[in-house]
Motif scaffolding. Structure first.
Motif, PDB file in Angstrom:
ATOM      1  N   LEU A 162       0.916  -1.264  -0.018  1.00  0.00           N
ATOM      2  CA  LEU A 162       0.187   0.016  -0.062  1.00  0.00           C
ATOM      3  C   LEU A 162       0.785   1.281  -0.069  1.00  0.00           C
ATOM      4  O   LEU A 162       0.364   2.339  -0.458  1.00  0.00           O
ATOM      5  CB  LEU A 162      -1.077   0.099   1.237  1.00  0.00           C
ATOM      6  CG  LEU A 162      -1.847  -1.117   1.074  1.00  0.00           C
ATOM      7  CD1 LEU A 162      -2.890  -0.960   2.357  1.00  0.00           C
ATOM      8  CD2 LEU A 162      -2.879  -1.270   0.009  1.00  0.00           C
ATOM      9  N   ILE A 179      -8.710  -0.980  -3.973  1.00  0.00           N
ATOM     10  CA  ILE A 179      -7.491  -1.794  -3.654  1.00  0.00           C
ATOM     11  C   ILE A 179      -8.185  -3.255  -3.870  1.00  0.00           C
ATOM     12  O   ILE A 179      -9.305  -3.450  -3.456  1.00  0.00           O
ATOM     13  CB  ILE A 179      -6.946  -1.578  -2.327  1.00  0.00           C
ATOM     14  CG1 ILE A 179      -6.360  -0.383  -2.203  1.00  0.00           C
ATOM     15  CG2 ILE A 179      -5.952  -2.806  -2.252  1.00  0.00           C
ATOM     16  CD1 ILE A 179      -5.359   0.042  -3.026  1.00  0.00           C
ATOM     17  N   VAL A 200      -6.719  -0.837   4.216  1.00  0.00           N
ATOM     18  CA  VAL A 200      -7.367   0.033   3.257  1.00  0.00           C
ATOM     19  C   VAL A 200      -8.366   1.080   3.864  1.00  0.00           C
ATOM     20  O   VAL A 200      -8.365   2.274   3.499  1.00  0.00           O
ATOM     21  CB  VAL A 200      -8.014  -0.967   2.288  1.00  0.00           C
ATOM     22  CG1 VAL A 200      -8.728  -0.154   1.131  1.00  0.00           C
ATOM     23  CG2 VAL A 200      -6.992  -1.883   1.579  1.00  0.00           C
ATOM     24  N   LEU A 207     -12.267  -0.656  -1.286  1.00  0.00           N
ATOM     25  CA  LEU A 207     -11.853  -2.184  -1.142  1.00  0.00           C
ATOM     26  C   LEU A 207     -12.985  -2.761  -2.214  1.00  0.00           C
ATOM     27  O   LEU A 207     -13.805  -2.938  -2.114  1.00  0.00           O
ATOM     28  CB  LEU A 207     -11.846  -2.711   0.058  1.00  0.00           C
ATOM     29  CG  LEU A 207     -11.459  -4.075   0.469  1.00  0.00           C
ATOM     30  CD1 LEU A 207      -9.880  -4.177   0.183  1.00  0.00           C
ATOM     31  CD2 LEU A 207     -11.590  -4.649   1.768  1.00  0.00           C
TER      32      LEU A 207
END
Length: 222
Positions: A162, A179, A200, A207
């Motif tokens: 990340l 993500i 996230v 997500l």
């Protein structure tokens, strides 16, 4: 079914194009470009068996027959042949379809294409095995980020990826970030999705699961 990103779960029809300007080691569609066996599987696919030239009018007719509002153009890398797509895109949007193009973000979109579609941009991270200079093209990312409706989608193996996403997206002017866990099986998807979730959320991103893997596993679509 669109299995990823902001249109997750929507019924759609796909058109998949051959050829790619990257060669990610973990690519889940190597049959669109890997004619030498350079990917993780080591299999060399036969372009004569995998690629089928068709007039755009025939493609449009097949897609419209699905009676799905959403059409997704994927690859490979569709923007490698974007000007050839223009007649097809005009036909589809003229018949009321919403069109999304999945792109790796290394090619600047032509204005006539950008006016007809929205983009799901998936820049590749270091774990793809591609050199940064090939996989990150700032000019293309900036052009895509400036378009309405663009979403950025990153394949991540875990929270350790990340920071790289944050470095790339810092220059994208607040475009929405999704993500997505790296996965080829249901078990891997569940494991990586759970590992990513809290991190996230903490970063204020979106997500996405990969719904097609949850439903069909690693089976190739037809």
């Amino acid at each position: 079914m669109q299995g990823e990103g902001p249109s997750l779960g929507r019924r759609c029809a796909f058109v998949r194009l051959g050829g790619c300007n990257l060669g990610c080691s973990w690519c889940d569609t190597p049959y669109t470009w890997d004619w030498t066996g350079s990917g993780d599987s080591g299999r060399a696919w036969d372009p004569r068996a995998e690629l089928h030239a068709m007039p755009w009018q025939e493609v449009a007719g097949l897609l419209r027959a699905f009676a799905a509002e959403l059409i997704v153009v994927s690859g490979g890398e569709p923007l490698n042949q974007q000007r050839r797509l223009v007649p097809l895109l005009r036909d589809l949007t003229g018949h009321g379809h919403l069109v999304e193009i999945e792109t790796n973000g290394t090619v600047v979109p032509a204005p006539e294409v950008a006016a007809l579609v929205r983009f799901n941009v998936s820049p590749k991270l270091a774990h793809s095995g591609e050199p940064r200079a090939r996989r990150i093209v700032p000019e293309a990312l900036a052009a895509l980020a400036a378009l309405p409706g663009t979403a950025f989608k990153f394949v991540c193996r875990g929270p350790g990826d990340l920071d790289e996403v944050a470095e790339i997206t810092a220059h994208l002017g607040g475009a929405p970030v999704w993500i997505m866990p790296a996965a080829r099986s249901r078990a891997e998807l569940d494991r990586n999705l759970a590992a990513l979730g809290d991190a996230v959320v903490a970063r204020g991103w979106n997500l996405t699961t990969r719904l097609h893997i949850s439903v069909w596993g690693d089976r190739r679509g037809t």
